[in-house]
Design a protein around this motif. Structure first.
Motif, PDB file in Angstrom:
ATOM      1  N   ALA A  52     -42.531  30.474 -14.444  1.00 32.07           N
ATOM      2  CA  ALA A  52     -41.867  31.309 -13.438  1.00 32.07           C
ATOM      3  C   ALA A  52     -40.688  30.572 -12.809  1.00 32.07           C
ATOM      4  CB  ALA A  52     -42.869  31.728 -12.371  1.00 32.07           C
ATOM      5  N   MET A  53     -40.874  29.292 -12.535  1.00 33.07           N
ATOM      6  CA  MET A  53     -39.790  28.516 -11.931  1.00 33.07           C
ATOM      7  C   MET A  53     -38.620  28.375 -12.896  1.00 33.07           C
ATOM      8  SD  MET A  53     -40.155  24.843 -10.049  1.00 33.07           S
ATOM      9  CE  MET A  53     -38.756  23.790  -9.675  1.00 33.07           C
ATOM     10  N   HIS A  54     -38.911  28.160 -14.170  1.00 32.16           N
ATOM     11  CA  HIS A  54     -37.842  28.110 -15.169  1.00 32.16           C
ATOM     12  C   HIS A  54     -37.029  29.395 -15.149  1.00 32.16           C
ATOM     13  CE1 HIS A  54     -38.095  24.383 -17.421  1.00 32.16           C
ATOM     14  NE2 HIS A  54     -39.405  24.467 -17.442  1.00 32.16           N
ATOM     15  N   GLY A  71     -41.516  17.040 -12.840  1.00 25.86           N
ATOM     16  CA  GLY A  71     -41.475  17.489 -14.227  1.00 25.86           C
ATOM     17  C   GLY A  71     -42.285  18.748 -14.442  1.00 25.86           C
ATOM     18  N   GLN A  72     -43.021  18.776 -15.522  1.00 25.20           N
ATOM     19  CA  GLN A  72     -43.819  19.939 -15.892  1.00 25.20           C
ATOM     20  C   GLN A  72     -45.114  19.985 -15.100  1.00 25.20           C
ATOM     21  OE1 GLN A  72     -43.339  22.602 -17.939  1.00 25.20           O
ATOM     22  NE2 GLN A  72     -45.383  23.347 -17.410  1.00 25.20           N
ATOM     23  N   ASP A  73     -45.447  21.161 -14.582  1.00 23.52           N
ATOM     24  CA  ASP A  73     -46.765  21.380 -13.981  1.00 23.52           C
ATOM     25  C   ASP A  73     -47.756  21.558 -15.131  1.00 23.52           C
ATOM     26  OD1 ASP A  73     -49.095  22.328 -12.758  1.00 23.52           O
ATOM     27  OD2 ASP A  73     -47.986  23.468 -11.246  1.00 23.52           O
ATOM     28  N   LEU A  74     -48.562  20.544 -15.386  1.00 21.08           N
ATOM     29  CA  LEU A  74     -49.468  20.574 -16.538  1.00 21.08           C
ATOM     30  C   LEU A  74     -50.511  21.672 -16.416  1.00 21.08           C
ATOM     31  CD1 LEU A  74     -49.987  16.746 -17.172  1.00 21.08           C
ATOM     32  CD2 LEU A  74     -48.360  18.325 -18.248  1.00 21.08           C
ATOM     33  N   ASN A  75     -50.813  22.112 -15.215  1.00 21.68           N
ATOM     34  CA  ASN A  75     -51.757  23.210 -15.036  1.00 21.68           C
ATOM     35  C   ASN A  75     -51.208  24.529 -15.557  1.00 21.68           C
ATOM     36  OD1 ASN A  75     -53.949  21.871 -13.622  1.00 21.68           O
ATOM     37  ND2 ASN A  75     -52.494  21.608 -11.945  1.00 21.68           N
ATOM     38  N   ASP A  76     -49.887  24.603 -15.682  1.00 20.81           N
ATOM     39  CA  ASP A  76     -49.260  25.852 -16.100  1.00 20.81           C
ATOM     40  C   ASP A  76     -49.251  26.015 -17.617  1.00 20.81           C
ATOM     41  OD1 ASP A  76     -47.772  28.237 -15.130  1.00 20.81           O
ATOM     42  OD2 ASP A  76     -46.138  27.403 -16.336  1.00 20.81           O
ATOM     43  N   SER A 103     -42.898  20.613  -9.356  1.00 22.17           N
ATOM     44  CA  SER A 103     -43.077  20.628 -10.810  1.00 22.17           C
ATOM     45  C   SER A 103     -42.828  22.037 -11.358  1.00 22.17           C
ATOM     46  CB  SER A 103     -44.474  20.145 -11.187  1.00 22.17           C
ATOM     47  OG  SER A 103     -45.467  20.900 -10.525  1.00 22.17           O
ATOM     48  N   PHE A 104     -42.401  22.084 -12.608  1.00 22.04           N
ATOM     49  CA  PHE A 104     -41.945  23.336 -13.207  1.00 22.04           C
ATOM     50  C   PHE A 104     -43.092  24.164 -13.788  1.00 22.04           C
ATOM     51  CE2 PHE A 104     -37.698  21.872 -12.783  1.00 22.04           C
ATOM     52  CZ  PHE A 104     -36.872  22.969 -12.980  1.00 22.04           C
TER      53      PHE A 104
END
Length: 262
Positions: A30-32, A63-68, A26-27
């Motif tokens: 930083a990964m983006h 998808g999106q890492d919701l924790n981020d 999941s993104f």
């Protein structure tokens, strides 16, 4: 060099692997940043003639890492529009505008933005165990990352609405049958199939492949007359290329062509 992705360019193939397997790739922000840097290298290095994207571990991308992005500083709600504008929209624009074929090897679950990143690639090959999930409705959102544009164009409005509103998983075999992806293969054949296709494109007439990609992607926004004019202009330009001359010579001489991408 990178912490959340693996990346290399070898034999004219750029290989980008989402590499957060403990979080189903999941993104995060930083990964983006790392993916954007890698894609910039693909576009500008002059070394790559094809791009292969996959995921590490048991999933492609959740998808999106919701924790981020749970809350903004001070506890205010996160501006999701800003997140889309800063990260996901540029990612899809980079993938679709690259002047080379982009192959996606979906090795497991592709959910939310992860599903739509995969579907934005030019050719999608999925393992038989892979699933595509438009998971946005479960948290009160819409399919972003190009989902509302890509889905109805690939599979029609009825199926697009069904996937988006229910969030039901779509298996790779059904995705192939619907025309959502190019091919479903056995799990143990995924990497070999994707690598073979990437090698084929990397040895191909890169300018012609890129022009084909852009013409097909843009044709839905043009009238027939406009696209006929576009085809004329592209054929005129490609007819002067070294790869066209080599392709014709190889055909007449009954040999395998040796394309340079020029």
């Amino acid at each position: 060099m990178y912490e959340t992705i693996a990346f290399e360019i070898r034999d004219c193939v750029a290989r980008l692997t989402f590499n957060r397997p403990d979080r189903l790739n999941s993104f995060t922000a930083a990964m983006h940043g790392e993916v954007a840097d890698a894609l910039s290298r693909v576009a500008t290095s002059g070394e790559a003639r094809a791009l292969l994207i996959t995921g590490a571990g048991r999933g492609f991308c959740a998808g999106q890492d919701l924790n981020d992005r749970a809350v903004a500083p001070g506890g205010a709600p996160v501006d999701l529009g800003d997140s889309v504008e800063r990260f996901y929209n540029p990612l899809i624009r980079r993938l679709t505008s690259l002047d080379m074929p982009v192959i996606c090897a979906v090795n497991g679950v592709a959910a939310g933005a992860g599903a739509n990143i995969a579907l934005a690639c030019d050719i999608v090959i999925a393992a038989r165990s892979a699933k595509f999930i438009q998971s946005f409705a479960a948290i009160g959102l819409i399919p972003d990352t190009g989902g509302t544009w890509i889905l109805p164009r690939l599979i029609g409005q009825a199926r697009a609405l069904g996937l988006a509103l229910t969030g039901e998983p779509l298996g790779a075999e059904q995705a192939e049958a619907w025309g959502l992806i190019w091919k479903c293969v056995d799990d143990d054949q995924l990497q070999a199939e994707a690598e073979a296709l990437a090698a084929r494109f990397a040895a191909g007439p890169t300018r012609g492949l890129a022009a084909t990609k852009h013409a097909l992607r843009g044709s839905g926004l043009k009238s027939l007359d406009q696209e006929l004019d576009n085809e004329r202009d592209l054929m005129r330009a490609l007819g002067t290329s070294a790869d066209y001359r080599e392709g014709v010579a190889a055909f007449l001489e009954k040999r395998r062509p040796s394309f340079t991408g020029q």
